[in-house]
Every structure is written in C-alpha cells, then in structure tokens.
Design a protein around this motif. Structure first.
Motif, PDB file in Angstrom:
ATOM      1  N   ARG A  79       0.819  -1.220   0.000  1.00  0.00           N
ATOM      2  CA  ARG A  79       0.000   0.000   0.000  1.00  0.00           C
ATOM      3  C   ARG A  79       0.851   1.267   0.000  1.00  0.00           C
ATOM      4  O   ARG A  79       0.540   2.257  -0.655  1.00  0.00           O
ATOM      5  N   GLU A  80       1.971   1.218   0.718  1.00  0.00           N
ATOM      6  CA  GLU A  80       2.831   2.393   0.825  1.00  0.00           C
ATOM      7  C   GLU A  80       3.842   2.482  -0.318  1.00  0.00           C
ATOM      8  O   GLU A  80       4.698   3.360  -0.333  1.00  0.00           O
ATOM      9  N   GLY A  81       3.768   1.550  -1.251  1.00  0.00           N
ATOM     10  CA  GLY A  81       4.703   1.565  -2.385  1.00  0.00           C
ATOM     11  C   GLY A  81       6.119   1.168  -1.982  1.00  0.00           C
ATOM     12  O   GLY A  81       7.092   1.548  -2.632  1.00  0.00           O
ATOM     13  N   LEU A  82       6.250   0.379  -0.904  1.00  0.00           N
ATOM     14  CA  LEU A  82       7.577   0.029  -0.379  1.00  0.00           C
ATOM     15  C   LEU A  82       7.980  -1.419  -0.670  1.00  0.00           C
ATOM     16  O   LEU A  82       9.093  -1.828  -0.342  1.00  0.00           O
ATOM     17  N   ALA A  83       7.072  -2.188  -1.272  1.00  0.00           N
ATOM     18  CA  ALA A  83       7.338  -3.628  -1.411  1.00  0.00           C
ATOM     19  C   ALA A  83       8.653  -3.887  -2.149  1.00  0.00           C
ATOM     20  O   ALA A  83       9.462  -4.709  -1.736  1.00  0.00           O
ATOM     21  N   GLU A  84       8.897  -3.163  -3.233  1.00  0.00           N
ATOM     22  CA  GLU A  84      10.094  -3.437  -4.039  1.00  0.00           C
ATOM     23  C   GLU A  84      11.371  -2.929  -3.379  1.00  0.00           C
ATOM     24  O   GLU A  84      12.470  -3.249  -3.832  1.00  0.00           O
ATOM     25  N   ASP A  85      11.225  -2.116  -2.350  1.00  0.00           N
ATOM     26  CA  ASP A  85      12.405  -1.572  -1.649  1.00  0.00           C
ATOM     27  C   ASP A  85      12.650  -2.269  -0.326  1.00  0.00           C
ATOM     28  O   ASP A  85      13.506  -1.833   0.451  1.00  0.00           O
ATOM     29  N   THR A  86      11.880  -3.314  -0.014  1.00  0.00           N
ATOM     30  CA  THR A  86      11.977  -3.890   1.328  1.00  0.00           C
ATOM     31  C   THR A  86      12.251  -5.388   1.276  1.00  0.00           C
ATOM     32  O   THR A  86      11.520  -6.152   0.635  1.00  0.00           O
ATOM     33  N   PHE A  87      13.320  -5.777   1.953  1.00  0.00           N
ATOM     34  CA  PHE A  87      13.722  -7.180   2.069  1.00  0.00           C
ATOM     35  C   PHE A  87      13.093  -7.730   3.344  1.00  0.00           C
ATOM     36  O   PHE A  87      13.385  -7.248   4.433  1.00  0.00           O
ATOM     37  N   VAL A  88      12.186  -8.685   3.187  1.00  0.00           N
ATOM     38  CA  VAL A  88      11.482  -9.250   4.340  1.00  0.00           C
ATOM     39  C   VAL A  88      11.891 -10.716   4.515  1.00  0.00           C
ATOM     40  O   VAL A  88      11.873 -11.488   3.554  1.00  0.00           O
ATOM     41  N   VAL A  89      12.261 -11.068   5.736  1.00  0.00           N
ATOM     42  CA  VAL A  89      12.613 -12.453   6.064  1.00  0.00           C
ATOM     43  C   VAL A  89      11.646 -12.944   7.120  1.00  0.00           C
ATOM     44  O   VAL A  89      11.345 -12.222   8.079  1.00  0.00           O
ATOM     45  N   PHE A  90      11.154 -14.140   6.959  1.00  0.00           N
ATOM     46  CA  PHE A  90      10.352 -14.785   8.007  1.00  0.00           C
ATOM     47  C   PHE A  90      11.054 -16.071   8.422  1.00  0.00           C
ATOM     48  O   PHE A  90      11.346 -16.928   7.594  1.00  0.00           O
ATOM     49  N   THR A  91      11.325 -16.202   9.725  1.00  0.00           N
ATOM     50  CA  THR A  91      11.860 -17.471  10.234  1.00  0.00           C
ATOM     51  C   THR A  91      11.527 -17.586  11.723  1.00  0.00           C
ATOM     52  O   THR A  91      10.691 -16.837  12.224  1.00  0.00           O
ATOM     53  N   SER A  92      12.133 -18.525  12.420  1.00  0.00           N
ATOM     54  CA  SER A  92      11.839 -18.732  13.841  1.00  0.00           C
ATOM     55  C   SER A  92      13.133 -18.943  14.619  1.00  0.00           C
ATOM     56  O   SER A  92      14.169 -19.268  14.034  1.00  0.00           O
ATOM     57  N   ASP A  93      13.072 -18.779  15.928  1.00  0.00           N
ATOM     58  CA  ASP A  93      14.309 -18.805  16.735  1.00  0.00           C
ATOM     59  C   ASP A  93      14.816 -20.206  17.039  1.00  0.00           C
ATOM     60  O   ASP A  93      15.987 -20.404  17.297  1.00  0.00           O
ATOM     61  N   ASN A  94      13.906 -21.185  17.049  1.00  0.00           N
ATOM     62  CA  ASN A  94      14.302 -22.583  17.305  1.00  0.00           C
ATOM     63  C   ASN A  94      13.108 -23.474  17.013  1.00  0.00           C
ATOM     64  O   ASN A  94      12.005 -22.993  16.755  1.00  0.00           O
ATOM     65  N   GLY A  95      13.333 -24.765  17.106  1.00  0.00           N
ATOM     66  CA  GLY A  95      12.302 -25.727  16.742  1.00  0.00           C
ATOM     67  C   GLY A  95      11.177 -25.825  17.765  1.00  0.00           C
ATOM     68  O   GLY A  95      11.143 -25.080  18.750  1.00  0.00           O
ATOM     69  N   PRO A  96      10.234 -26.735  17.520  1.00  0.00           N
ATOM     70  CA  PRO A  96       9.032 -26.841  18.347  1.00  0.00           C
ATOM     71  C   PRO A  96       9.321 -27.412  19.735  1.00  0.00           C
ATOM     72  O   PRO A  96      10.181 -28.277  19.893  1.00  0.00           O
ATOM     73  N   TRP A  97       8.545 -26.931  20.705  1.00  0.00           N
ATOM     74  CA  TRP A  97       8.718 -27.385  22.091  1.00  0.00           C
ATOM     75  C   TRP A  97       7.873 -28.638  22.284  1.00  0.00           C
ATOM     76  O   TRP A  97       6.716 -28.586  22.704  1.00  0.00           O
ATOM     77  N   LEU A  98       8.482 -29.786  21.976  1.00  0.00           N
ATOM     78  CA  LEU A  98       7.719 -31.029  21.862  1.00  0.00           C
ATOM     79  C   LEU A  98       7.187 -31.541  23.196  1.00  0.00           C
ATOM     80  O   LEU A  98       6.230 -32.307  23.224  1.00  0.00           O
ATOM     81  N   THR A  99       7.785 -31.110  24.303  1.00  0.00           N
ATOM     82  CA  THR A  99       7.331 -31.618  25.601  1.00  0.00           C
ATOM     83  C   THR A  99       5.966 -31.040  25.983  1.00  0.00           C
ATOM     84  O   THR A  99       5.395 -31.437  26.993  1.00  0.00           O
ATOM     85  N   PHE A 100       5.459 -30.087  25.207  1.00  0.00           N
ATOM     86  CA  PHE A 100       4.146 -29.525  25.517  1.00  0.00           C
ATOM     87  C   PHE A 100       3.029 -30.112  24.657  1.00  0.00           C
ATOM     88  O   PHE A 100       2.015 -29.467  24.389  1.00  0.00           O
ATOM     89  N   ASP A 101       3.236 -31.366  24.257  1.00  0.00           N
ATOM     90  CA  ASP A 101       2.183 -32.140  23.595  1.00  0.00           C
ATOM     91  C   ASP A 101       1.566 -31.352  22.442  1.00  0.00           C
ATOM     92  O   ASP A 101       2.267 -30.805  21.615  1.00  0.00           O
ATOM     93  N   GLN A 102       0.229 -31.259  22.430  1.00  0.00           N
ATOM     94  CA  GLN A 102      -0.438 -30.600  21.307  1.00  0.00           C
ATOM     95  C   GLN A 102      -0.272 -29.083  21.310  1.00  0.00           C
ATOM     96  O   GLN A 102      -0.604 -28.419  20.338  1.00  0.00           O
ATOM     97  N   HIS A 103       0.243 -28.517  22.416  1.00  0.00           N
ATOM     98  CA  HIS A 103       0.514 -27.077  22.440  1.00  0.00           C
ATOM     99  C   HIS A 103       1.887 -26.744  21.864  1.00  0.00           C
ATOM    100  O   HIS A 103       2.226 -25.577  21.706  1.00  0.00           O
ATOM    101  N   GLY A 104       2.679 -27.767  21.590  1.00  0.00           N
ATOM    102  CA  GLY A 104       3.947 -27.557  20.898  1.00  0.00           C
ATOM    103  C   GLY A 104       3.758 -27.805  19.417  1.00  0.00           C
ATOM    104  O   GLY A 104       2.761 -28.420  18.995  1.00  0.00           O
ATOM    105  N   GLY A 105       4.693 -27.330  18.599  1.00  0.00           N
ATOM    106  CA  GLY A 105       4.569 -27.477  17.151  1.00  0.00           C
ATOM    107  C   GLY A 105       5.152 -28.782  16.651  1.00  0.00           C
ATOM    108  O   GLY A 105       5.286 -29.756  17.407  1.00  0.00           O
ATOM    109  N   SER A 106       5.510 -28.777  15.369  1.00  0.00           N
ATOM    110  CA  SER A 106       6.019 -29.978  14.724  1.00  0.00           C
ATOM    111  C   SER A 106       7.229 -29.639  13.863  1.00  0.00           C
ATOM    112  O   SER A 106       7.242 -28.639  13.154  1.00  0.00           O
TER     113      SER A 106
END
Ligand code: MG
Length: 483
Positions: free
Chosen positions: A287-314
C-alpha cells in the motif's frame, strides 16, 4: 575500551561506505536498487529490512512446509513470490543464544550468550548482550537507518541491555519469554488452559513497563499494529524492523478473532494469527509503495517445544525439536521476499540466521566488523539467483559445547542428548554420521562406510576451534537480592 573501539569503527563507516559504494559489485548494486538507475545522479534509496521472527515454530508448522491442517495463506504467498529455504538454520536451539546469533552474526559462544545449565536468560538474570557486540541495528545506524524492535527481546531485561541501548530507536514488547514470572495456575495444567494472570510478564515501551501482567491475548495483534505504524511513519527513510513474535511459545494466547478457528486446535490458532500478521505487514508495504524496496525475512528462533504435547509445534520429518542439536531443534522454515529483486525459488543451499546479519549489512552498504570473528556469510548471490550459497558448514552448539557439524549433506554428531530429558550427554568416541539429503530424519548412521567424510569434518572442527575465543559467560550471573 571495547565500546570506544566499536564507536570509532562506526564513525569510520561513512567514508568506507562511499568507497564501498563506488566499488560495489553487480550483486550489491542490483540489491541496492541502484542498478535500475545507472547513469542517474544519485543512487536509489537503500533497502529497508524486516526480520519477522516467530518463537518455537517448527519446520513443519506452515502450509508451505507441508502442514496438512494449519492454514497460512499469507506465508504461502510470500513463499511463492520469494524464496523458500529448506536448509536454513539458527545459531542455537533455545531462545537467548539463538537471538544473540541473529543480532550479532556470531555464534553465541563468541559473545558469551550461552551456558550449559542456565540455557537462557531469566527474570533474575543480571547479564545480557555485551555492549562490545555490534547488533544489526547498531551497524545500520551508521547508514542512516531508523529501527524498531517489536516483540520478544530476551537478550537482557536490565536497562543497559534493552533494545534501545542496542541500536534500536524504538522498543515495544516483552523483555523475555512469556512463560516466565509465573505467579499462579494449576501446575503444568496451566499451560494447557492458560490465563493471562498466571504469568506476571511485563510489556514495555522503550525502557518503561506499561502493562503488567501483559494481556497476552492481544500481543500478536498489538505487535502487528505497532509494526504497521512504524512502517508508515518511517517510509521516507530507510528502516529496519525486527518483529519478534511472542507466539507460538507456550503458554499459547490468541485474540478473539482467531480463537477456536484452526482445524489444528489452539496451536493452529496461534500460527494462523501470526500468518495474518505477516499478511498485514506485507499489505502495508504494498500500500505504501515500499514492497520493491523492502527485504522481508520470516523465520523462527528454534524448533518446536515437543514436551508440551499438542501445544507444541512440529518439526515435520525432522528429528526432535527445541533444545537439542538434532535437525528439528535448529533447522527452521525461512522465507525471503523482495518482489523484483529476490528471485522466486525453492532454495536447498545452506543458510543461517547469522548470514542474515552479514547479508543485511552488505546490502545496506555497512561495514561488516573486521575486528572480531563474524560467522555470517553474504547470501546475496542466492537471493538474486546469480550463484550458490557461500556456506557449506553448520556448527551445532548446545550451550558452550560443539555437539555436531554439518558439511554439505553430511552431519556428524560428536555428542548427542535429548532435548529436555534428564539424560546426560553421550560423547561418541566414534561420531555418528548421517546423510541429511538422503536421510533428513537422521535415522541411519553411515559412519562406518565413510571414514573420509568424518576425517574431513574433523578438519573443519579443528579450523573452527582455531578461531574460537569464548566470550565471558553472560547467562550465569543472577541479580543479588537484598537481605
Ligand atoms: Mg524460542
């Protein structure tokens, strides 16, 4: 003295930047946008940078990484319009050291942001990211960037360690994890039926606490609104936004709009709200006309917290999760996006969060520090579709100890240990060896058949150790209580 050296180095950058600008290779030119206006009087504006960092999101938790029931249309679109990396790693398998690696481009062992028993910072911790470290925000400041840290910090909550004392112009978020400052709730069950009042975590704006306990139900929404406002008010100058979501770290919270919506249940609700947030950020850029000027990265800090059963990811087909040096602990989903510049592709080359440091600094025309070891490498050739990743090796530390090393498709485990069990580390006199391309789940030890690979990796370890001066421990010290 180290601080003075850092400042002197930064003040020298302007001149160096001009020299760098004049001599920039074609890759850098293309990324800066200057290639499009060659011949014009002045270069195009420098690119903006946005790092969106989820918490404890696993390799298998997004639609575009194969999750069968979590709906992530905005991230899926980002993946198609940009690059989806399948061999991308973090610097550690738990929050604090992983974030230190991202912010400094250095393995946490070098900055002292790791410890073998207190694995992250806690509300009673006295330490934090040393002033001598040069964060992305500090390095970009010398290049005229404005910056904001919105979300979870976890690199020290005492005033001298906060984002505003680490190069950021603005901070809004939690200083540490959302499961800290526990004050109520029924034991472990509190995590599965979480209520805001069970955790007395502070919400901060700059250096002030503005809400306590933070209303965690609305955190993802409020972080997003803050991020959108920051982009809107920064659009006339280059900016760096570090948007580090508190979710999907347990205890999970979502706003009313997302509650009970996902076929994956509560965890799915929280991921889908993050996906909505990413959509809002990208939509604002368009909307602001910034898409072509902006480098966007999406990631995460570490893997899923498996000890929390269904509240943890995969971690999908990867072995184990948060807290350990198997792939599930440290390999993450990673999307890179900048329409018109980043060549859409699925990337199997190796990359790490430390490489984001070096890549961003180079693209901004900032000097990568030369007075210390920086582990990050410049991924720009891959982003532009012009060449392979310069990285062929990944070091997997748990606390202060090197547990495993990947070189090319091979990974040797020198030490193994489960993520959160009470088991002691097992030191393998004869290391385990897996071929991660053939065997991404680390099931079949092939060490016996490949002594030459182990010997080669052993040489990498020796080379690595020769560069290593461990930083003074920042995680052990506790705030002294009166009386
Ligand atoms: Mg985490």
């Amino acid at each position: 003295m180290e601080i003075d050296e850092g400042i002197n180095m930064k003040s020298r950058m302007t001149r160096r930047e001009l020299i760098r600008w004049a001599g920039m290779g074609t890759a850098g030119l293309a990324f800066s946008g200057a290639a499009r206006i060659l011949g014009a009087e002045r270069p195009a504006r420098k690119p903006n940078f946005i790092i969106i960092f989820a918490d404890d999101l696993g390799y298998g938790d997004l639609g575009c990484y194969g999750h069968p029931t979590i709906r992530t249309p905005h991230l899926d679109r980002m993946a198609v319009e940009g690059q989806r990396w399948t061999n991308f790693y973090v610097g550690a398998s738990v929050c604090t050291p992983s974030r230190a690696a991202l912010m400094t481009g250095r393995l946490p062992i070098r900055s002292g942001m790791c410890n073998d028993s207190r694995r992250v910072l806690f509300p009673d911790s006295a330490g934090g990211l040393p002033q001598s470290e040069i964060t992305i925000a500090e390095a970009l400041k010398g290049q005229g960037y404005t910056s904001a840290c919105i979300g979870k910090w976890h690199l020290g909550h005492l005033p001298q360690y906060l984002p505003t004392n680490n190069g950021f112009d603005y901070y809004f978020g939690l200083p540490y994890s959302n499961d800290m400052d526990r004050v109520g709730g029924p034991g472990r069950q509190a995590f599965f039926d979480p209520k805001v009042e069970y955790w007395n975590v502070p919400l901060m704006r700059n250096e002030r606490i503005i809400e306590r306990p933070a209303d965690q139900n609305t955190l993802t929404k409020r972080y997003t609104e803050e991020a959108v406002r920051f982009i809107e008010r920064s659009k006339d100058r280059p900016f760096f936004l570090y948007l580090a979501h508190t979710m999907v770290h347990v205890p999970l919270f979502v706003s009313d709009d997302f509650r009970n919506q996902s076929p994956r249940g509560f965890f799915g609700d929280a991921v889908e709200e993050i996906d909505w947030s990413v959509g809002r950020v990208l939509e604002t850029l368009r909307r602001e006309g910034l898409a072509e000027d902006t480098f966007v990265v999406f990631t995460s800090d570490n893997g899923p917290w498996l000890t929390f059963d269904q509240h943890g990811g995969s971690a999908g087909l990867l072995r184990e999760g948060k807290g350990c040096t198997y792939e599930g602990g440290m390999r993450e989903p990673c999307l890179m996006w900048r329409p018109g510049t980043i060549k859409p592709a699925v990337i199997q080359d190796l990359g790490t969060t430390m490489d984001l440091y070096t890549t961003i600094l180079r693209q901004a025309g900032a000097e990568v520090p030369t007075d210390r070891v920086v582990d990050g490498l410049d991924l720009t050739p891959v982003l532009l579709g012009k060449g392979p990743s310069p990285r062929d090796t990944v070091f997997y530390y748990r606390g202060t100890r090197l547990y495993a090393v990947r070189k090319g498709p091979y990974k040797a485990h020198f030490i193994t240990q489960s993520a959160y069990g009470r088991d002691k580390p097992v030191e393998h006199e004869s290391p385990l060896l897996y071929h991660l391309a053939h065997d991404p789940s680390e099931k079949y030890d092939i060490a016996k058949n490949h002594p030459e690979v182990l010997a080669d990796i052993q040489k990498e370890v020796e080379r690595h150790r020769s560069t290593l001066t461990p930083g003074a421990d920042q995680l052990a010290a506790r705030i002294k209580k009166d009386g």
